[in-house]
Design an enzyme around this catalytic site. Structure first.
Site, PDB file in Angstrom:
ATOM      1  N   PRO A 165       0.832  -1.212   0.000  1.00 32.22           N
ATOM      2  CA  PRO A 165       0.000   0.000   0.000  1.00 32.22           C
ATOM      3  C   PRO A 165       0.865   1.259   0.000  1.00 32.22           C
ATOM      4  O   PRO A 165       1.271   1.757   1.049  1.00 32.22           O
ATOM      5  CB  PRO A 165      -0.817  -0.132   1.295  1.00 32.22           C
ATOM      6  CG  PRO A 165       0.031  -0.983   2.200  1.00 32.22           C
ATOM      7  CD  PRO A 165       0.789  -1.922   1.306  1.00 32.22           C
ATOM      8  N   ASP A 179       5.598   2.586   2.384  1.00 34.09           N
ATOM      9  CA  ASP A 179       4.761   1.416   2.653  1.00 34.09           C
ATOM     10  C   ASP A 179       3.920   1.726   3.898  1.00 34.09           C
ATOM     11  O   ASP A 179       4.445   1.797   5.008  1.00 34.09           O
ATOM     12  CB  ASP A 179       5.651   0.190   2.882  1.00 34.09           C
ATOM     13  CG  ASP A 179       4.847  -1.086   3.120  1.00 34.09           C
ATOM     14  OD1 ASP A 179       3.628  -1.007   3.368  1.00 34.09           O
ATOM     15  OD2 ASP A 179       5.460  -2.179   3.057  1.00 34.09           O
ATOM     16  N   HIS A 180       2.616   1.892   3.714  1.00 34.81           N
ATOM     17  CA  HIS A 180       1.757   2.322   4.816  1.00 34.81           C
ATOM     18  C   HIS A 180       1.612   1.258   5.903  1.00 34.81           C
ATOM     19  O   HIS A 180       1.163   1.557   7.019  1.00 34.81           O
ATOM     20  CB  HIS A 180       0.367   2.697   4.278  1.00 34.81           C
ATOM     21  CG  HIS A 180      -0.295   3.800   5.027  1.00 34.81           C
ATOM     22  ND1 HIS A 180      -0.204   3.945   6.399  1.00 34.81           N
ATOM     23  CD2 HIS A 180      -1.065   4.843   4.602  1.00 34.81           C
ATOM     24  CE1 HIS A 180      -0.884   5.010   6.778  1.00 34.81           C
ATOM     25  NE2 HIS A 180      -1.415   5.573   5.718  1.00 34.81           N
ATOM     26  N   ARG A 181       1.977   0.021   5.621  1.00 35.82           N
ATOM     27  CA  ARG A 181       1.933  -1.018   6.654  1.00 35.82           C
ATOM     28  C   ARG A 181       2.993  -0.771   7.724  1.00 35.82           C
ATOM     29  O   ARG A 181       2.847  -1.219   8.871  1.00 35.82           O
ATOM     30  CB  ARG A 181       2.153  -2.399   6.026  1.00 35.82           C
ATOM     31  CG  ARG A 181       1.083  -2.808   5.016  1.00 35.82           C
ATOM     32  CD  ARG A 181       1.475  -4.084   4.304  1.00 35.82           C
ATOM     33  NE  ARG A 181       2.740  -3.940   3.585  1.00 35.82           N
ATOM     34  CZ  ARG A 181       3.300  -4.922   2.868  1.00 35.82           C
ATOM     35  NH1 ARG A 181       2.718  -6.111   2.813  1.00 35.82           N
ATOM     36  NH2 ARG A 181       4.440  -4.712   2.247  1.00 35.82           N
TER      37      ARG A 181
END
Length: 443
Positions: A240, A415-417
């Site tokens: 993401p 990376d939004h994680r």
């Protein structure tokens, strides 16, 4: 029993390769450490060394063969007392074989010792091999997979292969442990792979049909281009991404760089803007330590050191060699290391461990005149900084006066994680502060 030599895994991502050249021919005597062949991976051409000694009985895969799968039989080695009559009918395709190729075995168990098909360097270590009473258990890759599926402990199985190696038959003949029943699939669940197939885009036949009335040339994909296509497609679909942008004023940096280069000229050192960017990013990862992490499936891995990868364009693709412990190194040391890595990357002479790992990457297209762009994260990295060209633009000074300054556009893909918006903003702000106040990077 003749020893089947398997296609080795010479890099962490290698699934197939090209057997570029044989250095031995049938009938030649082979000793441990002898260079047997040159193998092209998706990243480099590497030498493959013999582990055992014997006589080359039969070459199964001729040199120049492309698309040889890892663990396919490529040759047969005869040991003392054996002859060509003992070889029998050997196919290049083998899902279970005793192998002289230590790297292929090591790809599932542990990194091979120096020189085992990896030139002069070791690859990034894989998970440790199973052991019993402190001694390593040798088993073929297929035997290990079957044992895992059946719930068997390899330590309880006696191997019938050469040197007690556990092979397919040993595992199949062992008593299987009961396995828990898999949960029933939901009636409305989509067919496996359906979404992936749709995401892959139109088929080759469909594309060829679309352009059937137009002249074109088909360009064959090499291993590197196939790997880039697969990994970046997967990254864009599964990671993401979100994007943060900042303009960075370079005037102070350009002046400081000029002064340093004059002082370093007697030593033959010339610092580039990219060297400062590497240092700024490495320090920023220390200043915002929560951003120095990667996604690991069900957890994140947070690092103490700043290992920064830098994209290097080569013919037909790119490498991302990693500068390790970059926050600890001087600008001149980073400059020298980067030049060396870039040169060997363009010659495809990097060892696998030199382009594996890292948590952060830099892609600088400013040197090609690009003002700004968005880069795709290269897993397992959690962020990549896209760097544009330094361009003369009107700026408003601290006193409110309009002036002309050199401004560089940057975009941080995140990376939004692993990194949330505020954390990513703090990281990019730290990079900006380091570059706009370059003297602080020497403190």
């Amino acid at each position: 029993m003749p020893t089947e030599i398997l296609m080795p895994a010479l890099s962490p991502t290698m699934e197939e390769g090209t057997l570029a050249k044989w250095h031995v021919k049938e009938g030649d005597k082979v000793s441990s450490g002898d260079i047997m062949a040159e193998i092209e991976t998706d990243k480099a051409t590497m030498e493959f060394e013999a582990v055992d000694e014997g006589v080359m009985g039969k070459i199964i895969v001729p040199e120049g063969t492309e698309g040889v799968k890892v663990n396919d039989v490529i040759a047969v080695l005869l040991e003392e007392g054996e002859s060509a009559d003992d070889i029998g009918d050997v196919s290049a395709k083998s899902d279970d074989a005793s192998s002289n190729a230590a790297p292929a075995e090591a790809s599932d168990q542990t990194a091979p010792e120096k020189g085992h098909g990896r030139g002069e360097t070791d690859a990034t270590p894989a998970p440790a091999a199973p052991s019993k009473d402190g001694e390593r258990i040798f088993a073929s890759p297929l035997a290990r997979r079957i044992a895992a599926d059946k719930g068997l402990d390899l330590a309880d199985i006696k191997g019938s292969g050469p040197r007690g190696r556990i092979v397919k038959a040993d595992v199949e003949n062992a008593t299987a442990a009961p396995k828990a029943a898999a949960p029933a699939a939901k009636a409305d669940a989509p067919a496996a792979g359906g979404g992936a197939a749709m995401a892959a885009g139109p088929s080759t036949d469909a594309v060829l049909k679309t352009y059937a009335d137009r002249p074109f040339e088909e360009v064959k994909l090499d291993g590197m281009r196939k790997t880039i296509a697969a990994r970046l497609t997967e990254a864009k679909q599964s990671v993401p991404h979100f994007y943060l942008r900042r303009d960075i004023q370079l005037d102070a940096l350009m002046k400081f760089r000029s002064q340093l280069n004059k002082q370093l000229e007697p030593r033959g050192v010339k610092l580039s803007v990219n060297d400062f960017i590497i240092k700024a990013c490495a320090l920023a990862l220390q200043q915002v330590p929560d951003a120095n992490a990667v996604w690991a499936g069900d957890r994140t891995l947070k690092f103490e050191k700043s290992d920064v990868a830098v994209a290097v364009a080569i013919e037909g693709g790119l490498f991302t060699p990693v500068l390790r412990d970059a926050e600890m190194k001087s600008l001149s040391a980073l400059s020298a290391e980067m030049k060396d890595l870039a040169t060997r990357a363009r010659d495809r002479k990097l060892a696998p461990h030199e382009y594996a790992g890292g948590s952060f990457a830099i892609s600088n297209l400013g040197m090609f005149g690009i003002d700004n762009f968005d880069a795709i994260i290269n897993p397992p990295h959690s962020a990549i900084l896209a760097v544009g060209a330094g361009v003369k633009k009107p700026i408003v000074g601290a006193d409110g006066e309009l002036a002309v300054g050199t401004v560089m556009s940057t975009t941080l893909s995140v990376d939004h994680r692993v990194i949330d918006g505020a954390l990513g903003a703090n990281l990019l702000n730290a990079i900006k502060d380091n570059l706009e106040n370059p003297m602080t990077m020497l403190a």
